[in-house]
Design a protein around this motif. Sequence first.
Motif, short mmCIF file in Angstrom:
data_model
loop_
_atom_site.label_atom_id
_atom_site.label_comp_id
_atom_site.label_asym_id
_atom_site.label_seq_id
_atom_site.Cartn_x
_atom_site.Cartn_y
_atom_site.Cartn_z
N THR A 110 28.48 61.46 30.97
CA THR A 110 28.82 59.74 31.88
C THR A 110 29.40 58.72 31.73
OG1 THR A 110 26.30 60.69 32.80
CG2 THR A 110 27.30 58.20 33.50
N LEU A 111 30.84 58.66 32.36
CA LEU A 111 31.23 56.92 31.68
C LEU A 111 31.68 56.47 33.01
CD1 LEU A 111 33.42 56.36 30.42
CD2 LEU A 111 35.40 57.21 30.78
N GLU A 112 31.06 55.21 33.16
CA GLU A 112 30.72 54.52 33.97
C GLU A 112 31.68 52.98 33.68
OE1 GLU A 112 28.22 51.66 36.74
OE2 GLU A 112 27.36 53.29 35.44
N PHE A 113 33.27 52.87 34.63
CA PHE A 113 33.20 51.26 34.57
C PHE A 113 33.04 50.40 35.92
CE2 PHE A 113 36.62 53.79 32.12
CZ PHE A 113 36.36 53.66 30.82
N LYS A 114 33.49 49.43 35.28
CA LYS A 114 32.42 49.05 36.21
C LYS A 114 32.58 46.51 36.32
CE LYS A 114 28.08 46.67 38.79
NZ LYS A 114 27.01 46.71 39.14
N SER A 115 33.20 46.02 37.44
CA SER A 115 33.65 44.23 37.31
C SER A 115 34.72 44.00 36.39
CB SER A 115 31.92 44.09 37.71
OG SER A 115 31.57 44.06 38.32
N ARG A 123 34.31 51.10 39.30
CA ARG A 123 33.60 50.26 40.52
C ARG A 123 33.76 48.34 40.32
NH1 ARG A 123 27.80 52.54 40.51
NH2 ARG A 123 28.08 53.99 42.43
N LYS A 124 34.55 48.22 40.83
CA LYS A 124 34.74 46.68 41.66
C LYS A 124 36.12 46.59 39.91
CE LYS A 124 30.76 45.17 43.42
NZ LYS A 124 29.32 44.70 43.13
N CYS A 125 36.43 46.79 39.81
CA CYS A 125 37.99 46.94 39.09
C CYS A 125 39.21 46.81 39.95
CB CYS A 125 38.74 48.08 38.46
SG CYS A 125 36.40 48.36 37.52
N PRO A 126 39.45 45.89 40.59
CA PRO A 126 40.73 44.98 41.59
C PRO A 126 42.14 45.76 41.07
CG PRO A 126 39.69 43.26 40.91
CD PRO A 126 38.72 44.48 40.44
N MET A 127 42.45 45.48 39.63
CA MET A 127 43.56 45.38 39.67
C MET A 127 44.08 46.85 39.02
SD MET A 127 44.52 42.07 40.15
CE MET A 127 46.10 41.65 39.01
#
Length: 1225
Positions: A836-841, A865-869
């Motif tokens: 499991t790998l998660e990137f957030k904000s 999630r929430k990585c606008p750039m």
Amino acid sequence: MAEKLYGGAYLSSFVDAILDNLSKILEDDSVLNGNYSAMEFLPRLEECLLDVAPVLDDAELKQFTDKRVKRWLADLQDALYFADDFLDELSTKAATATQTDSGISASCSRVVDSYIEDTGDMERIVGRLESVIARKKLLRLKETAKVDMSWKIPSTSLVEPSEICGRKEDKEAILKLLMDDHDADLSVIPIVGMGGIGKTTLAQMLYHDDKVKKKFDFRGWVCVSEEFDVVKVTKTIIEAITSSSCNLTDLNLLQHDLKEKLSRKKFFVVLDDVWNENYDDWNMLLKPFQKGVKGSKILITTRSKKVASLVETVSPHELRSLSDEDCWLVFSKHARLSTTSMENPTLIKIGKDIIKKCDGLPLAAQALGGLLRGNSDVKYWNHLLKSEIWGLSDDGIKGINVAPALRISYYFLPSYLKQCFVYCSLYPKDYEFSKDELILLWMAENFLQPKGKKTMEEVGNEYFDELIARSFFQPHSTRQKIFVMHDLVHDLAMIFAGEFYYRAEDLEKADEIDSKTHHLSHNATGNYPISKLLAVCDRVKDTRTFLEINLKQWIPFNMENAPCILLSKLLHLRALSFTSFPLESLPDSIGGLIHLRYLDLSETYIVTLPESLGELYNLQTLKLVRCSNLKMLPVGMKDLVNLRHLDIRGTNLHEMPKGMNKLKKLQFLSDYVVGKNEENKIKELGALADLRKSIHIANLENVVNSSEALDARMSDKDGIDSMTLSWWNEDENVVDSQVEEDILDKLRPHHNLKELEIIGYRGTRFPDWLGHSTYNNITEIRLFGCRNCCTLPSLGQLPSLKYLKISDFEMLGTVGAEFYQKEESCVEKPFPKLETLEFKSMNCWKEWCPMKLNSFPRLKQLIIRKCPMLRGELPNYLPSLESLEIENCEQLSCSLPRAPAMTLLGIEGANEVRIGELPPLLRDLSIGGNHQVEWVVEAITHKQLTCLTFLSISDCSSNISFPVSAIPPSLENLRIIRCRKLELQMDGQHHSLQALSITESCDSVTSFSLLDAFPNLMRVEIWNCEKMESIVVSGSLSCLRSLWINHCGSLKSMSKVWMAAPQLDILEIGRCPEIDLSATGDPNCSLRCLLISYYEKLASSAPFMNSQFHGLTHLHIFGEDESVKCLPKEGWLPASLEHLSLSGFKSVETLDCKEFTHLTSLQTLGIYECPKLENIDGEKLPASLIRLSISDTPLLGKRCEMKDPQIWPKISHIQGIEVDRRWIW
């Protein structure tokens, strides 16, 4: 000599423990020096103990054939308790005198001498013990030699279901029923048989069978037991299915929640150990299961054929006793004999003769096998076979009969295990207990006898594992680290607990509490009032244990000053649990419990702890879990020098008290909140060398430099396997990045670490140890809020890492090659085991540079999630990926990774991700944004996804036409969110869809007739569809059970809904001010639950004024009309109501009792957020009410709390009264 109880008598360990304490006192010159009373009586006490020890085995054998011996043993045990307490007080007085006046033995002697003289207890206690022991000659008790037959447990003690013998045909027969999808929507399959025959074990085999796992969408296991409470069982089923806690307490809402969860999938639920023979109870319990997905199954295990006949849809499967051959197989597997032993014909013959005494009970064979595990001594086996214990009777012992094979397995337990096992009689039947909790309680009772360098906790682990191996404890069927006892084994514990243990549980069946009671528990789910227990405290003033069990916030509980009474009366307590008491403070008298070793105040409202807590010299365990109001610990914490476990998880401590370094015996410290003072800085941890398990070090911003961090000596703490490091970044002061990195570097843990969490780290880069391959045990890493970091550590080098979450890195721009490995690394495949790998904000993250190497070979779940750039590419090939979620990554423009195993895909929020081709195995699809929704609708129209069961489309402003005929035939759940121009075309019917949710969508539709396209719908939700004026149904919705309509301001009518949906039993209409229910026809009698916003127009409509909701049992009314002054409206409430709640009425001032008089079935009344409500008019609320809850209604709430004479007589008959989530009655 008498026959030897090879394990040793129950009291032998108790006598040994007292002798051990006594010998320490006799060896201490500071205690005896000049103290003539001690010098006279303590040796006499030692002589008594040495005199009685050799006859205990003989007495234990004779107690069931000679009542005089049984009475003598009870008198002896009672006298030993008093002697033990006296010695404990004596040693404590001596130790605390030395502690306060260090090195002055004369002072210690004076304190001890004064204590002996003041109490005058020593002569009385010794005299009483001498008198009891003198009677042994009259009883002609014989001495036996002391033999140590304890054995070392092998490395694997748990028997897997695949190893179970003699049930292959039974398993295949039931498996065939489980695999058979016949015409019935739901099959209920009972397994019937006597206790210990293997019903639960067989059910476990089936539950874990691979075929069963593949066939059913989800499974749930619930132990029902004798205490059959429909609310509790339903709640437990929901928690078993969802693997999360359920906070609902209302049966109707619980059943609807369960029904909704069951209706979507094919389920398999096991209801284990069922006793209730009441048809109505069963009918109520099974309601949510009816009309489920075809092929769903319920498997029930029960001893009662009548229970089976009430619920069966197929003939019960009756389990027979095992043959002697199968019993032998069970026995031999648990005995774990060597090959040589299995070839010894004498040993085999004796073993098979023993097996004949099992009467075909696998539980008995299992217990006897565990008893003889690893022992191949023919003499010992023969002794067991010919033991007279087989012929002993349990007649007259609490009406409980236990199989001889189980009884003998108890007799042959080592003495130290007997007392540990009997202690569990304090737990209710089927109680689910944790290993760690029970070991701490054993330790408090001085049951653990360390040898060599082993800690008490390590010894407790060995004891616990021995009881598992001997089948006295069993692992829970579904919950890890949780254990239970079989009913028959619990009966065994009850038999040998005798009058010394008492469980306050069932007032109607309860015996009177005996004056010899020394261990006490209160089961909050029973019907034994705490007030009844408090009334007899004087009779049981020597009690050592008080445990509150099963108390939950939703259980009515008025503690009636219980803590003060218990603490003032029970001065010999060693273990005290006030878990979940509505307790805000402890009385200072807690400091007088000098014997206390275990104190649990978890989940209370405690705000402060008294300074007298520091006087508890013997305290070993202090648990304050989820005491969220607690801000500080007492200053005197430093004096708790024997403290070994301090659990403060979920508290809000500002800092640690000073001097924590003095608590050198600490084995577990859940949290350390770093302070700014010299005596509560992080260096205090350096002296705590024996810490184990997990630790959270908080407020690391108070660490000034790396030398302070080094003083904590974290790298030396090899027992820590989980560590959390957190900084509180409230201020915006500039920090020295190098200093921060040095601090984190010096906090490096030992290489045994398995889990690491870092929160709020203030440096710009991580030290080299984080990610170093020598940390080969790390499986989980969480990095949160490291806002200054511009690079990630080389986590790809960690060989065992399975879970990685990275969140709130404000300065990170690129995830590059350093993330995978350093140049000198020898790792062939970065992240070799990551699942499991998660990137957030990650607000500044712009680029992810995937490695060309075969990274992430086992990655199953990827979340961004929430990585606008973020822009650029994702890893292009992830062979094991099953789930991919991308949300609110506005600039991400890339192709999806190739992932042939993918079953879940979620792409939501504005982005330009190119989907390419939908994976063929996809079951769950969530898509948001114009381009993606358009593409997916088009793709679905032209390509059938045969596995898709869930589809969510959202945030699309384009004109889209979605034909019903294009919806995949396998789809069961459809959600449409914020797609105002989407139009569902009715060009046919779809028969698999069960749930439909439409939110802020389909603006072109004013007359909503779409429901006719989905005739098998079970749940419908319509939210914020402001232009919808009517819901029209012309066909049949025979499966529809719940309809939720909210914030539809233009909605006026729901034509023919009642007629079309005869099974509808829950309806919510919220904030729909124009709705007129008169036009819908008569409400169907199936409606049981109604949630509705109050408007005068609606309240005056025919269905309410004429009480047409005549089958309604649950009514929830939300106030929207601010002109209402009095509730309820005349004639509004149907007589069938059982549960009523009124909330949000801002102007209501009075509750009118006369409008409740016809509600003879009303059980619960809830009043919420009614700020002006102050009065109750009329005589009194209905006599049937058992619970009144008032919250955020300050005027009425205060009058209830004050027992206002104008209010109280009208409500005092109600069993449970709750004000602002506190029980006042």
